[in-house]
Design an enzyme around this catalytic site. Structure first.
Site, PDB file in Angstrom:
ATOM      1  N   TYR A  60       0.840  -1.201   0.000  1.00  0.00           N
ATOM      2  CA  TYR A  60       0.000   0.000   0.000  1.00  0.00           C
ATOM      3  C   TYR A  60       0.871   1.247   0.000  1.00  0.00           C
ATOM      4  O   TYR A  60       0.660   2.174  -0.790  1.00  0.00           O
ATOM      5  CB  TYR A  60      -0.924  -0.012   1.220  1.00  0.00           C
ATOM      6  CG  TYR A  60      -1.755   1.239   1.341  1.00  0.00           C
ATOM      7  CD1 TYR A  60      -2.903   1.406   0.559  1.00  0.00           C
ATOM      8  CD2 TYR A  60      -1.400   2.258   2.220  1.00  0.00           C
ATOM      9  CE1 TYR A  60      -3.667   2.560   0.657  1.00  0.00           C
ATOM     10  CE2 TYR A  60      -2.161   3.405   2.323  1.00  0.00           C
ATOM     11  CZ  TYR A  60      -3.295   3.554   1.546  1.00  0.00           C
ATOM     12  OH  TYR A  60      -4.042   4.696   1.643  1.00  0.00           O
ATOM     13  N   LYS A  64       1.055   4.017  -3.030  1.00  0.00           N
ATOM     14  CA  LYS A  64       0.748   5.432  -2.808  1.00  0.00           C
ATOM     15  C   LYS A  64       1.968   6.302  -3.062  1.00  0.00           C
ATOM     16  O   LYS A  64       1.846   7.422  -3.557  1.00  0.00           O
ATOM     17  CB  LYS A  64       0.190   5.650  -1.398  1.00  0.00           C
ATOM     18  CG  LYS A  64      -1.202   5.068  -1.208  1.00  0.00           C
ATOM     19  CD  LYS A  64      -2.215   5.718  -2.134  1.00  0.00           C
ATOM     20  CE  LYS A  64      -3.627   5.268  -1.819  1.00  0.00           C
ATOM     21  NZ  LYS A  64      -4.635   5.998  -2.614  1.00  0.00           N
TER      22      LYS A  64
END
Length: 152
Positions: A60, A64
Site C-alpha cells: 500500500y 501510494k
C-alpha cells in the site's frame, strides 16, 4: 490491507498497484487531450504513508508513493495546460475490516497535532480548493492529516 514482507502475493501486488497506480496513469493518459483542451486539472488521492511507510503495509505504501511520483511526473508532462496535484489524507476514515481496535485508534489520533480525526468533508474541501481556487498550484501534495505527518 496489510501485506507483510514474506507473505506478498502476485494478486495483492496486482490489486494494490493496479488500483492505486496503474489505473490513475491510464485514466490520465486517456483524458489528457480533453484535459489539455479544457485546461483541466487532476487531483490524486495519495496517503501520508506514501512518504512514511507503515509497518506491515508495504505494498500500500509503495503504491501510494508511486502515485505521489506519478502526480509530479504528470504535472510535468501535462503542463502548462493541465494542473496535477494530490491530497494526502491522514486519519479520516478507518478501514471497515481492520485490526485497529479502539486503543490503537486513540493512540494514532493522539499523534495528530489537532488531537482529533478528520472528516471526509476536509478532503472534499481540499480537492475543491485545488480544482477551483488554486490556478497557480501544480505538482504538489497537500497533507490533510491534522498535523499527524509532523509526528510520524
Amino acid at each position: 490491507f496489510p501485506t507483510p514482507l514474506g507473505d506478498i502475493s502476485d494478486a495483492e501486488w496486482d490489486d494494490l498497484i493496479g488500483t492505486n497506480l496503474k489505473a490513475p496513469l491510464f485514466l490520465a493518459q486517456a483524458a489528457a487531450s480533453e484535459l489539455r483542451r479544457n485546461h483541466g486539472a487532476i487531483v490524486n488521492i495519495v496517503d501520508i504513508h506514501a512518504e512514511r511507510p507503515m509497518h506491515g503495509y508495504m505494498l500500500y505504501s509503495v503504491a501510494k508513493s508511486g502515485l505521489s511520483g506519478l502526480t509530479r511526473a504528470l504535472a510535468q508532462e501535462l503542463a502548462p495546460h493541465v494542473r496535477v496535484n494530490a491530497v494526502a489524507p491522514g486519519v479520516i476514515l478507518w478501514p471497515e475490516e481492520t485490526e485497529w481496535n479502539m486503543e490503537d485508534r486513540r493512540k494514532i489520533v493522539a499523534h495528530t497535532l489537532l488531537k482529533r480525526e478528520g472528516d471526509p468533508i476536509d478532503i472534499a474541501r481540499t480537492v475543491l480548493f485545488l480544482l477551483r481556487d488554486a490556478p497557480y498550484v501544480t505538482g504538489q501534495t497537500i497533507a490533510v492529516d491534522g498535523g499527524r505527518s509532523i509526528n510520524l
